[in-house]
Design a protein around this motif. Structure first.
Motif, PDB file in Angstrom:
ATOM      1  N   TRP A   1       0.815  -1.226   0.000  1.00 56.03           N
ATOM      2  CA  TRP A   1       0.000   0.000   0.000  1.00 56.03           C
ATOM      3  C   TRP A   1       0.841   1.264   0.000  1.00 56.03           C
ATOM      4  N   GLU A   2       2.116   1.163   0.356  1.00 56.73           N
ATOM      5  CA  GLU A   2       3.000   2.326   0.342  1.00 56.73           C
ATOM      6  C   GLU A   2       3.819   2.411  -0.943  1.00 56.73           C
ATOM      7  N   GLY A   3       3.657   1.425  -1.828  1.00 60.14           N
ATOM      8  CA  GLY A   3       4.374   1.419  -3.096  1.00 60.14           C
ATOM      9  C   GLY A   3       5.672   0.633  -3.083  1.00 60.14           C
ATOM     10  N   ALA A   4       6.050   0.057  -1.934  1.00 61.43           N
ATOM     11  CA  ALA A   4       7.268  -0.759  -1.856  1.00 61.43           C
ATOM     12  C   ALA A   4       7.058  -2.062  -2.633  1.00 61.43           C
ATOM     13  N   GLU A   5       8.100  -2.510  -3.336  1.00 65.68           N
ATOM     14  CA  GLU A   5       8.010  -3.713  -4.152  1.00 65.68           C
ATOM     15  C   GLU A   5       9.112  -4.695  -3.805  1.00 65.68           C
ATOM     16  N   GLY A   6       8.837  -5.966  -4.056  1.00 72.28           N
ATOM     17  CA  GLY A   6       9.823  -7.014  -3.853  1.00 72.28           C
ATOM     18  C   GLY A   6       9.225  -8.360  -4.215  1.00 72.28           C
ATOM     19  N   TRP A   7      10.020  -9.413  -4.030  1.00 73.02           N
ATOM     20  CA  TRP A   7       9.624 -10.768  -4.419  1.00 73.02           C
ATOM     21  C   TRP A   7       9.312 -11.614  -3.190  1.00 73.02           C
ATOM     22  N   VAL A   8       8.208 -12.383  -3.292  1.00 70.38           N
ATOM     23  CA  VAL A   8       7.739 -13.242  -2.211  1.00 70.38           C
ATOM     24  C   VAL A   8       7.481 -14.637  -2.788  1.00 70.38           C
ATOM     25  N   TYR A   9       7.817 -15.673  -2.021  1.00 76.35           N
ATOM     26  CA  TYR A   9       7.531 -17.044  -2.440  1.00 76.35           C
ATOM     27  C   TYR A   9       6.014 -17.235  -2.471  1.00 76.35           C
ATOM     28  N   HIS A  10       5.508 -17.879  -3.510  1.00 75.09           N
ATOM     29  CA  HIS A  10       4.058 -17.968  -3.740  1.00 75.09           C
ATOM     30  C   HIS A  10       3.279 -18.563  -2.576  1.00 75.09           C
ATOM     31  N   ALA A  11       3.856 -19.480  -1.833  1.00 78.92           N
ATOM     32  CA  ALA A  11       3.149 -20.134  -0.725  1.00 78.92           C
ATOM     33  C   ALA A  11       2.876 -19.182   0.440  1.00 78.92           C
ATOM     34  N   MET A  12       3.497 -18.023   0.439  1.00 80.18           N
ATOM     35  CA  MET A  12       3.275 -17.025   1.497  1.00 80.18           C
ATOM     36  C   MET A  12       2.040 -16.161   1.227  1.00 80.18           C
ATOM     37  N   LEU A  13       1.376 -16.403   0.082  1.00 75.61           N
ATOM     38  CA  LEU A  13       0.252 -15.573  -0.338  1.00 75.61           C
ATOM     39  C   LEU A  13      -1.044 -16.376  -0.351  1.00 75.61           C
ATOM     40  N   SER A  14      -2.138 -15.691  -0.089  1.00 80.16           N
ATOM     41  CA  SER A  14      -3.460 -16.303  -0.061  1.00 80.16           C
ATOM     42  C   SER A  14      -4.379 -15.551  -1.022  1.00 80.16           C
ATOM     43  N   GLY A  15      -5.314 -16.255  -1.610  1.00 78.89           N
ATOM     44  CA  GLY A  15      -6.302 -15.622  -2.473  1.00 78.89           C
ATOM     45  C   GLY A  15      -7.389 -14.890  -1.688  1.00 78.89           C
TER      46      GLY A  15
END
Length: 166
Positions: free
Chosen positions: A79-93
């Motif tokens: 939400w602040e515009g910061a970007e980076g890479w995360v492993y897919h399993a750390m994310l939820s739909g």
């Protein structure tokens, strides 16, 4: 030939598909909103565990926007515009949103129904995290600890303008 050039416009360095396309691994649209699964998520400078940890999220459920994919990694924006890479399993739909009025000092009215004339059932501060129950394209029903109601969609970060969520 023009189609090939247009298709190349969506490929970012390293083979990751960038905004405006479809993820090569997930087959889902890019960009799209998701939320963080665990309380601690490392955000890296690149799409491997060999890349440095740029920063760490420490709250499950926070909404993030996936803007690119590379194998099992997702490039996200917060939400602040910061970007980076995360492993897919750390994310939820699971869809969540942050209350985000233009004036951060403003309390956002939570209404009993999706109508500007509906009763105000609560007023919510900027930065409050909520589950998104559904959105009509102009209003979203959100819920959290101690609240459930409707807010104007443009006052949320975690849903797109005019997006419908079921």
């Amino acid at each position: 030939m023009l189609a090939a050039i247009a298709a190349l416009a969506f490929v970012a360095p390293g083979g990751a598909v960038a905004e405006g396309g479809v993820g090569p691994k997930s087959g889902l649209p890019l960009p799209r909103f998701v939320s963080l699964k665990p309380d601690r998520v490392n955000v890296r400078g690149g799409p491997t565990r060999d890349h440095e940890v740029a920063f760490v999220f420490t709250r499950a459920g926070m909404p993030v926007e996936i803007i690119a994919e590379s194998d099992n990694w997702r490039r996200i924006r917060d939400w602040e515009g910061a970007e980076g890479w995360v492993y897919h399993a750390m994310l939820s739909g699971r869809r969540t949103a942050l209350v985000s009025p233009k004036d951060k000092k403003q309390l956002v009215p939570l209404r009993a129904s999706a109508d500007a004339e509906a009763d105000v059932v609560a007023r919510i501060q900027a930065g409050v995290l909520a589950s998104v129950k559904n959105c009509t394209g102009s209003w979203c029903r959100i819920a959290g600890t101690g609240f459930d109601g409707w807010v104007v969609q443009e006052q949320l970060w975690g849903v797109y303008p005019h997006e419908k969520v079921d």
